[in-house]
Design a protein around this motif. Sequence first.
Motif, PDB file in Angstrom:
ATOM      1  N   LYS A  16       0.856  -1.183   0.000  1.00 49.71           N
ATOM      2  CA  LYS A  16       0.000   0.000   0.000  1.00 49.71           C
ATOM      3  C   LYS A  16       0.895   1.236   0.000  1.00 49.71           C
ATOM      4  O   LYS A  16       1.812   1.359   0.813  1.00 49.71           O
ATOM      5  CB  LYS A  16      -0.913  -0.014   1.226  1.00 49.71           C
ATOM      6  N   GLU A  44     -11.109   9.932  -2.200  1.00 49.02           N
ATOM      7  CA  GLU A  44     -10.678   8.706  -1.537  1.00 49.02           C
ATOM      8  C   GLU A  44      -9.954   7.826  -2.544  1.00 49.02           C
ATOM      9  O   GLU A  44     -10.437   7.630  -3.657  1.00 49.02           O
ATOM     10  CB  GLU A  44     -11.884   7.952  -0.966  1.00 49.02           C
ATOM     11  N   ASN A  45      -8.802   7.293  -2.148  1.00 49.07           N
ATOM     12  CA  ASN A  45      -8.048   6.422  -3.046  1.00 49.07           C
ATOM     13  C   ASN A  45      -7.073   5.570  -2.266  1.00 49.07           C
ATOM     14  O   ASN A  45      -6.644   5.946  -1.175  1.00 49.07           O
ATOM     15  CB  ASN A  45      -7.322   7.235  -4.121  1.00 49.07           C
ATOM     16  N   VAL A  46      -6.739   4.421  -2.846  1.00 53.70           N
ATOM     17  CA  VAL A  46      -5.709   3.531  -2.312  1.00 53.70           C
ATOM     18  C   VAL A  46      -4.866   3.082  -3.493  1.00 53.70           C
ATOM     19  O   VAL A  46      -5.395   2.613  -4.498  1.00 53.70           O
ATOM     20  CB  VAL A  46      -6.323   2.310  -1.581  1.00 53.70           C
ATOM     21  N   VAL A  92     -15.771   0.772  -5.510  1.00 54.54           N
ATOM     22  CA  VAL A  92     -14.479   1.419  -5.709  1.00 54.54           C
ATOM     23  C   VAL A  92     -14.004   1.123  -7.129  1.00 54.54           C
ATOM     24  O   VAL A  92     -14.130   0.001  -7.607  1.00 54.54           O
ATOM     25  CB  VAL A  92     -13.459   0.914  -4.665  1.00 54.54           C
ATOM     26  N   ILE A 120      -8.374  -5.163  -0.620  1.00 53.35           N
ATOM     27  CA  ILE A 120      -8.884  -3.797  -0.757  1.00 53.35           C
ATOM     28  C   ILE A 120      -9.907  -3.448   0.321  1.00 53.35           C
ATOM     29  O   ILE A 120      -9.924  -2.330   0.833  1.00 53.35           O
ATOM     30  CB  ILE A 120      -9.448  -3.538  -2.175  1.00 53.35           C
ATOM     31  N   ASP A 121     -10.756  -4.382   0.694  1.00 52.34           N
ATOM     32  CA  ASP A 121     -11.781  -4.104   1.703  1.00 52.34           C
ATOM     33  C   ASP A 121     -11.138  -3.661   3.016  1.00 52.34           C
ATOM     34  O   ASP A 121     -11.505  -2.629   3.588  1.00 52.34           O
ATOM     35  CB  ASP A 121     -12.667  -5.331   1.906  1.00 52.34           C
ATOM     36  N   ASP A 123      -8.009  -2.587   3.514  1.00 60.02           N
ATOM     37  CA  ASP A 123      -7.218  -1.364   3.332  1.00 60.02           C
ATOM     38  C   ASP A 123      -8.118  -0.137   3.219  1.00 60.02           C
ATOM     39  O   ASP A 123      -7.799   0.932   3.758  1.00 60.02           O
ATOM     40  CB  ASP A 123      -6.330  -1.475   2.093  1.00 60.02           C
ATOM     41  N   TRP A 124      -9.232  -0.289   2.523  1.00 61.65           N
ATOM     42  CA  TRP A 124     -10.165   0.844   2.385  1.00 61.65           C
ATOM     43  C   TRP A 124     -10.776   1.182   3.745  1.00 61.65           C
ATOM     44  O   TRP A 124     -10.909   2.346   4.116  1.00 61.65           O
ATOM     45  CB  TRP A 124     -11.249   0.503   1.360  1.00 61.65           C
ATOM     46  N   SER A 127      -8.346   3.061   5.849  1.00 60.57           N
ATOM     47  CA  SER A 127      -8.132   4.436   5.401  1.00 60.57           C
ATOM     48  C   SER A 127      -9.355   5.326   5.565  1.00 60.57           C
ATOM     49  O   SER A 127      -9.224   6.514   5.857  1.00 60.57           O
ATOM     50  CB  SER A 127      -7.706   4.451   3.926  1.00 60.57           C
ATOM     51  N   TYR A 128     -10.555   4.767   5.364  1.00 58.21           N
ATOM     52  CA  TYR A 128     -11.755   5.613   5.275  1.00 58.21           C
ATOM     53  C   TYR A 128     -12.890   5.225   6.209  1.00 58.21           C
ATOM     54  O   TYR A 128     -13.943   5.857   6.182  1.00 58.21           O
ATOM     55  CB  TYR A 128     -12.251   5.648   3.819  1.00 58.21           C
ATOM     56  N   VAL A 132     -15.690  -2.129   1.365  1.00 58.64           N
ATOM     57  CA  VAL A 132     -15.995  -2.112  -0.067  1.00 58.64           C
ATOM     58  C   VAL A 132     -16.779  -3.374  -0.402  1.00 58.64           C
ATOM     59  O   VAL A 132     -16.405  -4.467   0.021  1.00 58.64           O
ATOM     60  CB  VAL A 132     -14.672  -2.099  -0.876  1.00 58.64           C
TER      61      VAL A 132
END
Length: 190
Positions: A16, A44-46, A92, A120-121, A123-124, A127-128, A132
Motif C-alpha cells: 500500500k 478517496e483512493n488507495v 471502488v 482492498i476491503d 485497506d479501504w 483508510s476511510y 468495499v
Amino acid sequence: RWVASLGEIAPVRLEKVQAGSAEAKRWAFYLERYHYLGLRVVGENVGYLARDREGRDVGCLLFGAAAWRCAPRDRRLGWSSVERADRLWSVVNNTRFLILPWVQVRHLASSLLGAAARRIDADWHQSYGHGVDWLETFVDRERFRGSCYRAANWECVGQTQGRSRQDREHQLQVPIKDVYLYEVKRRRSR
C-alpha cells in the motif's frame, strides 16, 4: 525486456502506497510516465506498488471513487437512482492498472488483480472507515481486451456509451469502454 514466469518471481507483494514515501514517488512516476492516462488522484483512493520476491517493482494499481453514473453497473446491481446515491460509497473504481512495460510475466496481471481484491476491503476500511462491496473498472476496447480482468473473475456487465462526465452537452465522443465488476463481499463471506 525482462521475461520470467510467475513462479520465478513469486511471491509478488502489493505494498500500500504511503504518501511521501520513496515507494509512493516511484509509483507516481511510473503511472505518470507509462500509463496512457497518466496519473490523476482525486478524493478517496488507495494505491499499490507491486514488487517481486527480489524487491523489484513490477506494477502499479490505483483504486478511487466509483463513477457517479454507469448504466451497466447500476443495472447489474439492480440500483435505482435513489439506491445508487445511498450505496455508491460501497463501490471502488480501479482507475489505473499498469504492468511496467519492461516486465513480461504471464498471468502477473490477473494475479495482481486477485491480490488487490483480497485486501482492498481491509485497506479501504483502515483508510476511510468503511469497507468495499464491489470493484469496478472501465477497459478501453480500442487498446485492451480485458483478459486479465476476466481471468481474475471480474464480470463484464456492458459497455459505456462513449460519453464522458465532462460531456454536459452530449457532444464529446470518447472511446467506448467495457464495464467490469467484481463482488468483494462474496469473497469476504467465504
